[in-house]
Each structure stands twice: as C-alpha cells, then as structure tokens.
Design a protein around this motif. Structure first.
Motif, PDB file in Angstrom:
ATOM      1  N   THR A 177      -6.858 -17.714 -38.055  1.00  0.00           N
ATOM      2  CA  THR A 177      -7.148 -16.518 -38.697  1.00  0.00           C
ATOM      3  C   THR A 177      -8.314 -16.608 -39.789  1.00  0.00           C
ATOM      4  O   THR A 177      -8.700 -15.436 -40.136  1.00  0.00           O
ATOM      5  CB  THR A 177      -5.831 -15.650 -39.614  1.00  0.00           C
ATOM      6  N   GLY A 178      -8.705 -17.630 -40.073  1.00  0.00           N
ATOM      7  CA  GLY A 178      -9.677 -17.795 -41.163  1.00  0.00           C
ATOM      8  C   GLY A 178     -11.131 -18.069 -40.451  1.00  0.00           C
ATOM      9  O   GLY A 178     -11.951 -18.723 -41.285  1.00  0.00           O
ATOM     10  N   LEU A 179     -11.253 -17.732 -39.380  1.00  0.00           N
ATOM     11  CA  LEU A 179     -12.795 -17.845 -38.849  1.00  0.00           C
ATOM     12  C   LEU A 179     -13.740 -16.647 -38.825  1.00  0.00           C
ATOM     13  O   LEU A 179     -12.866 -15.393 -38.868  1.00  0.00           O
ATOM     14  CB  LEU A 179     -12.753 -18.495 -37.351  1.00  0.00           C
ATOM     15  N   LYS A 180     -14.894 -16.719 -38.809  1.00  0.00           N
ATOM     16  CA  LYS A 180     -15.804 -15.366 -39.017  1.00  0.00           C
ATOM     17  C   LYS A 180     -15.426 -14.572 -37.895  1.00  0.00           C
ATOM     18  O   LYS A 180     -15.442 -13.255 -38.100  1.00  0.00           O
ATOM     19  CB  LYS A 180     -17.206 -15.843 -38.734  1.00  0.00           C
ATOM     20  N   ASP A 181     -14.986 -14.882 -36.627  1.00  0.00           N
ATOM     21  CA  ASP A 181     -14.813 -13.885 -35.424  1.00  0.00           C
ATOM     22  C   ASP A 181     -13.381 -13.530 -35.396  1.00  0.00           C
ATOM     23  O   ASP A 181     -13.106 -12.920 -34.411  1.00  0.00           O
ATOM     24  CB  ASP A 181     -15.500 -14.533 -34.212  1.00  0.00           C
ATOM     25  N   ASN A 182     -12.566 -13.791 -36.409  1.00  0.00           N
ATOM     26  CA  ASN A 182     -11.236 -13.427 -36.464  1.00  0.00           C
ATOM     27  C   ASN A 182     -11.420 -11.920 -36.908  1.00  0.00           C
ATOM     28  O   ASN A 182     -11.951 -11.800 -37.892  1.00  0.00           O
ATOM     29  CB  ASN A 182     -10.195 -14.241 -37.058  1.00  0.00           C
ATOM     30  N   LYS A 183     -10.224 -11.096 -36.639  1.00  0.00           N
ATOM     31  CA  LYS A 183     -10.171  -9.844 -37.409  1.00  0.00           C
ATOM     32  C   LYS A 183      -9.891  -9.637 -38.593  1.00  0.00           C
ATOM     33  O   LYS A 183      -9.800  -8.629 -39.247  1.00  0.00           O
ATOM     34  CB  LYS A 183      -9.266  -8.749 -36.434  1.00  0.00           C
ATOM     35  N   PHE A 184      -9.534 -10.960 -39.424  1.00  0.00           N
ATOM     36  CA  PHE A 184      -8.826 -10.910 -40.598  1.00  0.00           C
ATOM     37  C   PHE A 184      -9.933 -11.070 -41.746  1.00  0.00           C
ATOM     38  O   PHE A 184     -10.886 -11.797 -41.475  1.00  0.00           O
ATOM     39  CB  PHE A 184      -7.703 -11.975 -40.865  1.00  0.00           C
ATOM     40  N   GLY A 185      -9.238 -10.350 -42.926  1.00  0.00           N
ATOM     41  CA  GLY A 185     -10.181 -10.689 -44.109  1.00  0.00           C
ATOM     42  C   GLY A 185     -11.537 -10.044 -44.394  1.00  0.00           C
ATOM     43  O   GLY A 185     -11.896  -9.649 -43.379  1.00  0.00           O
ATOM     44  N   ILE A 186     -12.093 -10.221 -45.391  1.00  0.00           N
ATOM     45  CA  ILE A 186     -13.392  -9.708 -45.612  1.00  0.00           C
ATOM     46  C   ILE A 186     -14.336 -10.974 -45.825  1.00  0.00           C
ATOM     47  O   ILE A 186     -13.884 -12.039 -46.260  1.00  0.00           O
ATOM     48  CB  ILE A 186     -13.613  -8.777 -47.088  1.00  0.00           C
ATOM     49  N   ALA A 187     -15.442 -11.044 -45.061  1.00  0.00           N
ATOM     50  CA  ALA A 187     -16.121 -12.144 -44.853  1.00  0.00           C
ATOM     51  C   ALA A 187     -16.499 -12.752 -46.301  1.00  0.00           C
ATOM     52  O   ALA A 187     -16.798 -11.943 -47.101  1.00  0.00           O
ATOM     53  CB  ALA A 187     -17.579 -11.927 -43.923  1.00  0.00           C
ATOM     54  N   HIS A 188     -16.482 -14.065 -46.296  1.00  0.00           N
ATOM     55  CA  HIS A 188     -16.953 -14.926 -47.546  1.00  0.00           C
ATOM     56  C   HIS A 188     -18.086 -14.278 -48.421  1.00  0.00           C
ATOM     57  O   HIS A 188     -18.311 -13.734 -49.474  1.00  0.00           O
ATOM     58  CB  HIS A 188     -17.091 -16.371 -47.383  1.00  0.00           C
ATOM     59  N   ASP A 189     -19.104 -14.019 -47.617  1.00  0.00           N
ATOM     60  CA  ASP A 189     -20.489 -13.526 -48.186  1.00  0.00           C
ATOM     61  C   ASP A 189     -20.442 -12.198 -48.418  1.00  0.00           C
ATOM     62  O   ASP A 189     -21.587 -11.779 -48.980  1.00  0.00           O
ATOM     63  CB  ASP A 189     -21.522 -13.894 -47.252  1.00  0.00           C
ATOM     64  N   GLN A 190     -19.424 -11.385 -48.094  1.00  0.00           N
ATOM     65  CA  GLN A 190     -19.227 -10.102 -48.592  1.00  0.00           C
ATOM     66  C   GLN A 190     -18.274  -9.654 -49.277  1.00  0.00           C
ATOM     67  O   GLN A 190     -17.900  -8.372 -50.050  1.00  0.00           O
ATOM     68  CB  GLN A 190     -18.958  -8.927 -47.222  1.00  0.00           C
ATOM     69  N   ALA A 191     -17.658 -10.702 -50.055  1.00  0.00           N
ATOM     70  CA  ALA A 191     -16.385 -10.694 -50.845  1.00  0.00           C
ATOM     71  C   ALA A 191     -16.841 -10.269 -52.239  1.00  0.00           C
ATOM     72  O   ALA A 191     -16.164  -9.410 -52.739  1.00  0.00           O
ATOM     73  CB  ALA A 191     -15.634 -11.899 -50.659  1.00  0.00           C
ATOM     74  N   LEU A 192     -17.869 -10.636 -52.531  1.00  0.00           N
ATOM     75  CA  LEU A 192     -18.243 -10.227 -53.975  1.00  0.00           C
ATOM     76  C   LEU A 192     -18.608  -8.723 -53.987  1.00  0.00           C
ATOM     77  O   LEU A 192     -18.216  -8.168 -55.066  1.00  0.00           O
ATOM     78  CB  LEU A 192     -19.562 -11.233 -54.414  1.00  0.00           C
TER      79      LEU A 192
END
Ligand code: LLP
Length: 433
Positions: A177-192
């Motif tokens: 679930t922790g890869l860029k192309d998974n539907k989960f979470g907000i991408a690391h570079d957009q989190a801030l």
C-alpha cells in the motif's frame, strides 16, 4: 529399543496449537473434540496465543508513550475485539460498521483511529460524535469533507495525514500500500502542502502523522525506510510551526504461513526505536496498527474431508470448508498449512489438491499436499486467525462457519454457525409481476 515417535505434521502456531499424544490440541483441548461438538468448518482461536502476540508488542514498546490499535479488519468477531479492548488496546477501523463493532465490544472511543480512503460524511459525523481519537486522512478532498462535517457539528476533528512514503514493502501487490501507484495516502512530496492546508482549516486539529506500507512484511528494512522518510517529513512540518503529537507507523508485520521467519514484534520495535532515538524523536507518542501479527497465528480452521477423488493427473481431496470460508488462496494464491487433526501413521501419504465444494476451479485451499487421510478425517488449516472469517462470504448460499475461543481447558462458542434462514433474512419475496 522403543520406536521413535513419528514426526508431527507441520502447522504454525506452536505452542498454542500442537500435537500431543498423536493428535492436535488447541491449548488444553483436543481439536477433534471441538470438531465433534461444534461441527465443521470451525474456526478455533487460542486466547493465550492472542495474549502472547500482544505481549511481544507491549515488550517492544515498554517504557514509551505508545498505543497499540488493533487493525480489526483482520478479525472483527466481537469476542476477539473484547479480548483486545480488555487488554487496553485501541482499534484501527476502516468503516462505520467497524466503528459500531468496536464500540459494541467496549472500545474506548478516544483510542480509535479511523483509516481508509473512502470515509463517507455520515461515517465522519458518527465518528466525531463518538469522540474517536484520530482520523487518518488520505486525500485533500477528504480533508475538505472532514473540515466541513466537523464545522457543522461545531467541533474540531483530530487528524493525521496518511503519508504514502513510496517504499516497497516487498509483499504481494494486492497488499502493498505504500507505493506511489497505490490508492493510499498522500504522496510524500505533497504531504507538506496537505499539512499547511489542514492547519488553515478551522474544523481540523492536526495531531499526528501516519503511514502504512503494506501487509505480510517479513523483514525490518521496509519499515526502517518508511520511518526515515516519515521523519524527514516530521522535521519539515514542524519547522513550519505545525506540531505533531504522535507518529503512527501502521501495521503490516508478517506471520508464519509456510516457514517465513518475520522479525518478532519486539525485535522490530527495538530496531525502529533505535532509529527514532538516533534521530532525536524517541519521546514522541507512538501508535501502531497491527492486525495479522496479533491474530493470524492464533487461529486455525478445522474442516472435514468429504470425499477423496483420485484422478488421472490430479488427486482431489474435497473438504467441507471452501473459498467462502478461506478466501486467501483464491485471492492471493496464498499458502496455508494443512495438517491432519489425528494423523494416520498406518497408511502412506498421497499428494492431493485440497479443494472446497464451491463451483469454481479457484476454490482451492492447498495444492499438492502430501497427506495420509480418508473421508471423514478432520484437517486443520493453519494461520487462519486473520483475514479469513473477516473476509468470508455467503457465496453458493453457504452460511458462515462457527467460531470457538479456547483458553486453557475452557471453550466458548463465540459465533454460532449461520443457518440458511439467516442468509435470506433481509430479502423480500417477489411482489411484482
Ligand atoms: N492499517 C492500515 C491502514 C491497513 O490498511 C492495514 C491492512 C493494517 C493497518 C493492518 O495490517 P496488518 O498488520 O494486518 O498487515 N486481506 C489481506 C490483507 C489486507 C491488509 C489491508 N490493510 C490478506 O489476507 O493478506
């Protein structure tokens, strides 16, 4: 010279499930006795196994400000939830249904965290009214919706943003679930940006940061990678004056299905805490959301052999449990150990595909298993505590199995076998012509 005892079949879950005097026991109860009393298919759980799995997390996190939130999607049977609630656990939920179940089981609302990409406004409202501890928010759109719902109610919603750290959990693609192309979470570079936005919304109260990278993870490396990535973000977010009270590292720790040797929860946490300490974050409140590693090896499914069907190229052993009870082989090609409850040492073993009665070729529980069995024998399917009953269906109009909990020599039925009329209770007879 006395002859050596024949070796016991392979089944994960010792010492809670193990062979004694030639047959399988669940703690201090012979499994055959349970099958005889309650029928099959039957899920059998060991309370001591649950407590031991939980104790490994408690040891690993001892001395820290930490909360273990059992990811109840792994097994949400009320009595199982009660075991965790009474041990002081919180719960990781992913639906309004799970919220009601957790509350019904006596969960403390402030120890509930709400994950999932598709929370409805009604679910948000109910969770806010119940006073849950944290929403793990997975998109900008969800931040907006939660802000609006909270303001309508005149409250502030406690939030963490679930960050997708883009690390490879090295597990099955369906449970990564922790890869860029998974539907989960907000991408690391957009989190801030997501945190800046959340901080500006009057209905939101930022309290933490969250990540979950996948399930059935069998090594420490992916966790350490995710931790480093999340700590980079924590530092960037706090540098902007946004305080993060807690750090939630999700669940995902794997279990033994077939010889895997995942780190024990306490060893995993030793490694993670060392890294947290090294980066100066050791005093932060920690949340974890383990599911499978708390319950997976604390359960087996007992099934009876209906028919042996030898064939030209394959031998089939047809049993009374099926893909509707044990969906993991059909869904993920998953391996579950299958072992006789009362092994026969008087006949040679044959290689079988162990299959259920459901009308699909995908309805298999184990392939090419060497077993010495006859019709009427009971088999135990191992590592069946997690993601079996909670994913069970009624396909082929099969009622759900019964479940029992064993504690020492005591047994409690915690779910009665469903009757066929249970299955059509919500249906209405045809009234149109
Ligand atoms: N937290 C979140 C946000 C999750 O999505 C999950 C699992 C967990 C915690 C718990 O993960 P665990 O500790 O159980 O690995 N049905 C699949 C597993 C799906 C896991 C989904 N998310 C299976 O049978 O393998």
């Amino acid at each position: 010279m006395p002859s050596a005892e024949p070796p016991s079949p392979y089944l994960p879950g010792a010492p809670f499930f193990q062979y004694r005097s030639g047959e399988l026991w669940a703690e201090d109860v012979p499994v055959a006795e349970l099958a005889r009393t309650y029928g099959t298919p039957l899920f059998v759980y060991s309370a001591a196994a649950v407590r031991a799995a939980l104790a490994a997390y408690q040891r690993g996190l001892a001395g820290r400000d930490a909360l273990i939130c059992y990811a109840m999607k792994a097994n949400s049977t009320l009595a199982i939830l009660q075991l965790f609630a009474r041990a002081g656990c919180g719960f990781d939920i992913v639906s309004g249904g799970e919220l009601e179940r957790a509350l019904r089981a006596g969960a403390a609302p402030e120890r509930i965290v709400f994950s999932g990409v598709g929370k409805t406004r009604d679910e948000m409202r109910r969770a806010l009214q119940a006073g849950i501890g944290c929403f793990n928010v997975e998109s900008m759109a969800e931040l907006n919706a939660l802000d609006a719902v909270a303001r309508e109610l005149g409250v502030r919603a406690p939030v963490s943003v679930r960050v997708n750290p883009d690390v490879d959990a090295q597990t099955h693609p369906y449970i990564s679930t922790g890869l860029k192309d998974n539907k989960f979470g907000i991408a690391h570079d957009q989190a801030l940006d997501a945190y800046r936005y959340a901080a500006s919304r009057p209905g939101l109260h930022i309290i933490g940061i969250d990540c979950h990278i996948g399930s059935q993870i069998t090594s420490t490396g992916p966790y350490l990678d995710a931790l480093e990535r999340v700590l980079d973000l924590v530092e960037a977010i706090e540098a902007e004056g946004i305080a993060l009270h807690h750090l939630d590292l999700g669940g995902g720790l794997g279990i033994e299905y077939h010889g895997e040797q995942p780190p024990a929860a306490d060893a995993l946490w030793q490694a993670l805490l060392a890294r947290l300490d090294a980066r100066g974050h050791g005093r932060r409140r920690l949340l974890v959301e383990p599911g499978r590693s708390l319950i997976g090896n604390a359960g087996i499914c007992v099934t009876q052999v209906l028919y042996a069907k030898p064939g030209a190229t394959k031998n089939f052993l047809i049993v009374d449990a099926a893909m509707n009870d044990l969906p993991r082989p059909a869904m993920y090609d998953a391996y579950h150990a299958i072992a006789p409850v009362q092994p026969r040492h008087d006949q040679p073993s044959t290689v079988w595909d162990v299959v259920g009665p459901v009308c699909e070729s995908g309805d298999w529980l184990g392939r090419e298993r060497a077993l010495a069995v006859q019709a009427g024998d009971w088999l135990a399917v191992g590592s069946a505590g997690a993601y079996c009953m909670s994913m069970a269906s009624h396909y082929n109009t099969r009622g759900k199995a019964a479940e029992v909990l064993v504690s020492g020599d005591r047994v409690q039925l915690i779910r009665a076998r469903e009757s066929v009329s249970d299955l059509w209770r919500q249906e209405r007879a045809l009234a149109l012509d």
